[in-house]
Motif scaffolding. Structure first.
Motif, PDB file in Angstrom:
ATOM      1  N   ASP A 169       0.689  -3.590   2.777  1.00  0.00           N
ATOM      2  CA  ASP A 169      -0.124  -4.795   2.941  1.00  0.00           C
ATOM      3  C   ASP A 169      -0.188  -5.495   1.578  1.00  0.00           C
ATOM      4  O   ASP A 169      -0.076  -4.849   0.539  1.00  0.00           O
ATOM      5  CB  ASP A 169      -1.529  -4.380   3.395  1.00  0.00           C
ATOM      6  N   VAL A 170      -0.365  -6.805   1.575  1.00  0.00           N
ATOM      7  CA  VAL A 170      -0.363  -7.533   0.297  1.00  0.00           C
ATOM      8  C   VAL A 170      -1.599  -7.212  -0.545  1.00  0.00           C
ATOM      9  O   VAL A 170      -1.612  -7.430  -1.757  1.00  0.00           O
ATOM     10  CB  VAL A 170      -0.220  -9.056   0.521  1.00  0.00           C
ATOM     11  N   HIS A 171      -2.640  -6.670   0.116  1.00  0.00           N
ATOM     12  CA  HIS A 171      -3.883  -6.324  -0.588  1.00  0.00           C
ATOM     13  C   HIS A 171      -3.926  -4.826  -0.865  1.00  0.00           C
ATOM     14  O   HIS A 171      -3.526  -4.026  -0.017  1.00  0.00           O
ATOM     15  CB  HIS A 171      -5.082  -6.744   0.272  1.00  0.00           C
TER      16      HIS A 171
ATOM     17  N   TYR B  60      -1.864 -13.093   8.159  1.00  0.00           N
ATOM     18  CA  TYR B  60      -2.639 -14.340   8.280  1.00  0.00           C
ATOM     19  C   TYR B  60      -1.728 -15.551   8.093  1.00  0.00           C
ATOM     20  O   TYR B  60      -2.084 -16.519   7.423  1.00  0.00           O
ATOM     21  CB  TYR B  60      -3.777 -14.357   7.235  1.00  0.00           C
TER      22      TYR B  60
ATOM     23  N   HIS C 162      -7.616  -0.611   5.847  1.00  0.00           N
ATOM     24  CA  HIS C 162      -7.554   0.153   4.597  1.00  0.00           C
ATOM     25  C   HIS C 162      -8.597  -0.249   3.558  1.00  0.00           C
ATOM     26  O   HIS C 162      -8.602   0.313   2.464  1.00  0.00           O
ATOM     27  CB  HIS C 162      -6.135   0.049   4.001  1.00  0.00           C
TER      28      HIS C 162
ATOM     29  N   GLY D 265      -3.053  -6.237   7.884  1.00  0.00           N
ATOM     30  CA  GLY D 265      -3.292  -7.678   7.842  1.00  0.00           C
ATOM     31  C   GLY D 265      -2.092  -8.538   8.217  1.00  0.00           C
ATOM     32  O   GLY D 265      -0.966  -8.060   8.361  1.00  0.00           O
TER      33      GLY D 265
ATOM     34  N   ASP E 138       1.124  -9.487   5.672  1.00  0.00           N
ATOM     35  CA  ASP E 138       0.672 -10.549   4.765  1.00  0.00           C
ATOM     36  C   ASP E 138       1.412 -10.694   3.431  1.00  0.00           C
ATOM     37  O   ASP E 138       1.079 -11.615   2.667  1.00  0.00           O
ATOM     38  CB  ASP E 138      -0.853 -10.494   4.578  1.00  0.00           C
TER      39      ASP E 138
END
Ligand SMILES: [Zn+2]
Length: 334
Positions: free
Chosen positions: A158-160, A306, A120, A304, A263
């Motif tokens: 997603d965290v971003h 991680y 994304h 993501g 994430d």
């Protein structure tokens, strides 16, 4: 056997060497799904790569040409944060093909999950943040082009922030809508989240993300939920519930594209939220329950993840499949 298809190829593997992105997670997720009995070998479909024509529905010809010919500038490659190679390029073409297939399958099976994709942070003219090609946008544009869908909603957990998604779908045909109401939310008043937005077009974009994180510049989505550092399960789920219902009050999509990043997990190396593995599974269930109740097909990509221990990332992604199985196969023996 599942009532829906999982889209996967061993060639989803990203050849990026020693990198914080755990490129081998895709293969491990498939193994975990089979080992744990969540899925069987027959549940998986192998995608074809997207064509250049498909990519050009989203990306600029000059950018696609640079990727095809390996002529990115050093600065462009640095911004992508993954080392360019022909094999890597082919993995991204395949991820886009996987998302197209998942989107199509979801129209007949109500849900489909690509064990990959969710890139994304890719923009029409450049890649960023481990993302070369915006597979989800390519899938939406391809299905629109084929007149299989007219409208779509992206729900990016997603965290971003989904900056590429927001930029790609920030069309000129947007209209103003009222600010969403946040009344009724149970939130920790010392850690307020923030919801901003109120634009719509044929693709409605929702992003829930940590405010103090990459990307620094966050182009506006239709709804952005800027979450504070350290947010925990219950508050996250309340924000998600609010964002989904606010979005779906304003917009009726033909397809929901769920970007199920792993994430937001509390042990993620690139995230600063505090969700548990159980909380993330509830997140998945909430998205699926809402889509199921409103009879909106859902295509899922993984994005993501991680975690310090890759097996946690694998568990979170495998749980997304388990959550879909729980919501969409009730009454079907497995
Ligand atoms: Zn992320």
């Amino acid at each position: 056997m599942l009532s829906f298809k999982l889209i996967y190829s061993d060639a989803y593997y990203l050849p990026i060497g020693d990198h914080v992105f755990p490129a081998e997670k895709y293969r491990r997720i498939r193994e975990r799904l089979i080992e744990s009995g969540i899925a069987e070998a027959q549940d998986f479909l192998e995608p074809e790569p997207a064509s250049d024509q498909d990519l050009l529905l989203v990306h600029k010809p000059e950018y696609v040409q640079k990727l095809r010919t390996g002529t990115l500038s050093p600065r462009e490659e640095m911004e992508m944060e993954i080392p360019y190679s022909r094999d890597l390029m082919e993995a991204f073409w395949l991820a886009a093909g996987g998302s197209i297939l998942a989107a199509r399958q979801s129209l007949t099976d109500r849900v489909s999950i690509s064990i990959g994709g969710g890139f994304h942070h890719a923009f029409p003219d450049h890649g960023e943040g481990f993302c070369m090609i915006h597979d989800v946008a390519v899938a939406i544009r391809r299905l629109q082009h084929d007149q299989q869908i007219r409208t779509a909603m992206t729900v990016d957990c997603d965290v971003h922030q989904g900056n590429g998604t927001a930029a790609i779908f920030a069309g000129t045909h947007t209209v103003s809508v009222p600010q969403p109401s946040v009344a009724g939310l149970r939130l920790n008043p010392t850690r307020p989240g923030r919801m901003r937005g109120g634009r719509t077009s044929e693709v409605f974009t929702i992003s829930l993300h940590q405010h103090n994180n990459y990307p620094l510049w966050k182009p506006p989505s239709s709804i952005d939920v800027d979450l504070p550092d350290g947010l925990t399960d219950d508050d996250y789920l309340a924000w998600l519930d609010n964002a989904l219902h606010t979005g779906l009050r304003q917009f009726k999509p033909d397809l929901l594209c769920y970007v199920a990043g792993a994430d937001p997990y509390k042990e993620d190396q690139l995230g600063g939220l505090n969700l548990t593995i159980e909380g993330l599974k509830k997140r998945d269930e909430l998205v699926f329950q809402v889509a199921h109740a409103k009879r909106i097909p859902v295509m899922v990509t993984l994005a993501g993840g991680y975690a310090q221990h890759m097996e946690d990332t694998v568990t979170i992604h495998a749980n997304t499949v388990a959550a879909a199985k729980g919501v969409f196969t009730s009454g079907v023996s497995s």
